[in-house]
Design a protein around this motif. Structure first.
Motif, mmCIF file in Angstrom:
data_model
loop_
_atom_site.group_PDB
_atom_site.id
_atom_site.type_symbol
_atom_site.label_atom_id
_atom_site.label_comp_id
_atom_site.label_asym_id
_atom_site.label_seq_id
_atom_site.Cartn_x
_atom_site.Cartn_y
_atom_site.Cartn_z
ATOM 1 N N GLY A 1 -5.807 6.505 0.776
ATOM 2 C CA GLY A 1 -5.386 6.233 2.146
ATOM 3 C C GLY A 1 -4.981 4.801 2.433
ATOM 4 N N PRO A 2 -5.797 3.787 2.041
ATOM 5 C CA PRO A 2 -5.429 2.411 2.379
ATOM 6 C C PRO A 2 -4.075 1.975 1.832
ATOM 7 C CG PRO A 2 -7.729 2.535 1.724
ATOM 8 C CD PRO A 2 -7.123 3.867 1.419
ATOM 9 N N ALA A 3 -3.634 2.563 0.721
ATOM 10 C CA ALA A 3 -2.356 2.177 0.129
ATOM 11 C C ALA A 3 -1.173 2.884 0.776
ATOM 12 C CB ALA A 3 -2.366 2.459 -1.377
ATOM 13 N N PHE A 4 -1.438 3.987 1.481
ATOM 14 C CA PHE A 4 -0.348 4.789 2.043
ATOM 15 C C PHE A 4 -0.619 5.076 3.521
ATOM 16 C CE2 PHE A 4 -0.541 5.586 -2.501
ATOM 17 C CZ PHE A 4 0.779 5.397 -2.887
ATOM 18 N N PRO A 5 -0.515 4.058 4.357
ATOM 19 C CA PRO A 5 -0.848 4.238 5.779
ATOM 20 C C PRO A 5 0.048 5.240 6.492
ATOM 21 C CG PRO A 5 0.217 2.113 5.401
ATOM 22 C CD PRO A 5 -0.106 2.667 4.065
ATOM 23 N N LEU B 1 5.876 3.887 -6.978
ATOM 24 C CA LEU B 1 4.659 4.554 -6.519
ATOM 25 C C LEU B 1 3.424 3.827 -7.032
ATOM 26 C CD1 LEU B 1 3.444 7.078 -5.075
ATOM 27 C CD2 LEU B 1 3.545 8.222 -7.299
ATOM 28 N N GLN B 2 3.433 3.444 -8.298
ATOM 29 C CA GLN B 2 2.313 2.686 -8.868
ATOM 30 C C GLN B 2 2.115 1.357 -8.144
ATOM 31 O OE1 GLN B 2 3.545 2.669 -13.077
ATOM 32 N NE2 GLN B 2 1.555 3.569 -13.516
ATOM 33 N N GLN B 3 3.212 0.680 -7.881
ATOM 34 C CA GLN B 3 3.123 -0.606 -7.193
ATOM 35 C C GLN B 3 2.552 -0.432 -5.793
ATOM 36 O OE1 GLN B 3 7.190 -1.888 -7.501
ATOM 37 N NE2 GLN B 3 6.932 -2.754 -9.544
ATOM 38 N N ARG B 4 2.962 0.624 -5.118
ATOM 39 C CA ARG B 4 2.444 0.879 -3.776
ATOM 40 C C ARG B 4 0.954 1.165 -3.799
ATOM 41 N NH1 ARG B 4 4.672 3.927 0.937
ATOM 42 N NH2 ARG B 4 2.747 2.885 1.523
ATOM 43 N N ALA B 5 0.472 1.827 -4.832
ATOM 44 C CA ALA B 5 -0.944 2.201 -4.904
ATOM 45 C C ALA B 5 -1.866 0.991 -4.970
ATOM 46 C CB ALA B 5 -1.184 3.109 -6.109
ATOM 47 N N ARG B 6 -1.329 -0.173 -5.323
ATOM 48 C CA ARG B 6 -2.156 -1.388 -5.429
ATOM 49 C C ARG B 6 -2.165 -2.199 -4.134
ATOM 50 N NH1 ARG B 6 0.241 -1.300 -10.770
ATOM 51 N NH2 ARG B 6 1.967 -2.620 -10.109
ATOM 52 N N ARG B 7 -1.408 -1.800 -3.144
ATOM 53 C CA ARG B 7 -1.298 -2.591 -1.914
ATOM 54 C C ARG B 7 -2.306 -2.157 -0.866
ATOM 55 N NH1 ARG B 7 4.510 -5.001 -1.024
ATOM 56 N NH2 ARG B 7 5.338 -4.894 -3.136
ATOM 57 N N SER C 1 0.334 -5.719 3.559
ATOM 58 C CA SER C 1 1.226 -5.497 2.424
ATOM 59 C C SER C 1 1.550 -4.020 2.269
ATOM 60 C CB SER C 1 0.577 -6.027 1.138
ATOM 61 O OG SER C 1 1.382 -5.753 0.013
ATOM 62 N N ALA C 2 0.557 -3.148 2.468
ATOM 63 C CA ALA C 2 0.791 -1.705 2.392
ATOM 64 C C ALA C 2 1.709 -1.235 3.515
ATOM 65 C CB ALA C 2 -0.543 -0.962 2.442
ATOM 66 N N ARG D 1 4.076 -3.035 4.957
ATOM 67 C CA ARG D 1 5.442 -3.466 4.625
ATOM 68 C C ARG D 1 6.054 -2.544 3.577
ATOM 69 N NH1 ARG D 1 2.955 -8.611 5.058
ATOM 70 N NH2 ARG D 1 2.679 -8.733 2.781
ATOM 71 N N ALA D 2 5.251 -2.171 2.594
ATOM 72 C CA ALA D 2 5.747 -1.269 1.550
ATOM 73 C C ALA D 2 6.076 0.102 2.128
ATOM 74 C CB ALA D 2 4.717 -1.151 0.436
ATOM 75 N N ALA D 3 5.285 0.552 3.108
ATOM 76 C CA ALA D 3 5.560 1.836 3.743
ATOM 77 C C ALA D 3 6.909 1.826 4.452
ATOM 78 C CB ALA D 3 4.447 2.176 4.732
ATOM 79 N N ALA D 4 7.306 0.668 4.941
ATOM 80 C CA ALA D 4 8.592 0.553 5.635
ATOM 81 C C ALA D 4 9.762 0.481 4.658
ATOM 82 C CB ALA D 4 8.588 -0.679 6.535
ATOM 83 N N THR D 5 9.570 -0.185 3.527
ATOM 84 C CA THR D 5 10.674 -0.378 2.576
ATOM 85 C C THR D 5 10.739 0.697 1.494
ATOM 86 O OG1 THR D 5 9.283 -1.855 1.228
ATOM 87 C CG2 THR D 5 10.653 -2.875 2.939
#
Length: 325
Positions: free
Chosen positions: A57-61, A93-99, A103-104, A106-110
């Protein structure tokens, strides 16, 4: 009764090719996409569980928000993926899992994530795991229809037509992130932790330079395969590791390989023993003069095969300079 995390997902074992539906016609095929397995507990306080029970959850808001806003309490089985224009991007996907945190967000937006849902385990307080897959699928399709679900929700394609499923094994599908097909019993119940499903992967053939082995040079156990750096630096990059060699292949290669000298490009380098682990791999460099043909699935990240490949033969008609990625 409510299902609670951690919950073991139902698993699959690999098969070569697609089994026939047979006289009963009870088999159904689903696309196997390249992502993270995710059990989604869609509740006012949602939880996104990985295959091994971790909290995603924290990585994929954005997925957490979608789960909390579903409008009905449910537990769904899905693949978490990131789409990158021309296909699914496992590296992203792997990179997103570490955010985490901002930061998470911002990644969710891009690089937004999506859920490719293929099973429904609980709906409105009713656990469905003992219901046949046909019933669970009907309720899942009804959920998508009545809730008018759209991104980040996606319904996994499913068919009873073997010819349609066979097209999913084409490497062209693999290039966009469809790894192959899942094969399931339409009358089967959901059995947590059991390998009761089947999976057939899309496969392709390629060539690599035999640059190192595990075991000994005279009796190699597996091969480490490389290719010239496409940037023209003269370096050799690792592209694949083979599955264990047969006894005959080990003997044939052991008679043809030669230990490398101190100028080998991988001398002093460290490779991990497996995907996702930092444990070092013990290997022996060999003179990079032989080219091997191999078959592997289409899960390739940055030019490297994520899963072990199967050695087929030495390509005596090819020189190392003929290998391209």
């Amino acid at each position: 009764m409510h299902l609670s995390p951690p919950l073991q997902p139902m698993l699959a074992r690999s098969v070569e090719g697609l089994p026939s539906p047979g006289a009963s016609g009870r088999l159904v095929y689903e696309q196997k996409v390249d992502g993270f397995r995710a059990l989604v507990f869609a509740r006012p306080a949602p939880f996104i569980q990985s295959r091994r029970g971790a909290d995603l959850g924290p990585a994929f808001p954005e997925i957490m928000r979608a789960a909390s806003e579903l409008g009905v309490e449910a537990v769904l089985d899905a693949e978490l993926v990131v789409w990158a224009g021309r296909g699914l991007d496992f590296t992203a996907l792997q990179q997103r899992a570490r955010r985490r945190g901002p930061s998470a967000e911002r990644a969710a937006a891009t690089s937004p994530a999506h859920l490719v849902v293929f099973d429904l385990l609980e709906l409105s307080g009713t656990v469905l795991m003992d219901q046949p897959l046909a019933r669970r699928r009907a309720l899942l399709e009804e959920l998508f229809t009545t809730r008018r679900l759209s991104a980040p929700w996606a319904l996994s394609p499913q068919t009873t037509d073997q010819d349609v499923a066979r097209t999913w094994l084409d490497p062209a599908w693999g290039a966009v992130g469809v790894e192959g097909a899942m094969i399931k019993d339409f009358g089967g119940r959901y059995r947590p932790g059991d390998r009761g499903w089947l999976k057939a992967r899309s496969r392709t053939t390629a060539e690599g330079i035999i640059a190192a082995v595990t075991g000994t040079v005279r009796a190699p156990q597996t091969l480490l395969l490389g290719s010239p750096d496409p940037a023209g630096t003269g370096r050799l990059r690792l592209i694949a590791r083979s599955t264990p060699l047969s006894r005959s292949a080990s003997a044939q290669l052991g008679a043809a390989l030669h230990p490398a000298g101190p100028d080998h490009p991988w001398r002093g380098l460290r490779f991990s023993a497996g995907w996702g682990t930092s444990e070092p791999l013990a290997f022996r460099p060999v003179v990079p003069e032989l080219v091997a043909e191999f078959t592997g699935d289409t899960a390739v990240d940055g030019g490297r095969y994520r899963h072990p490949v199967r050695y087929l033969r030495v390509r005596e008609d090819m020189a190392p300079s003929d290998v391209h990625t």
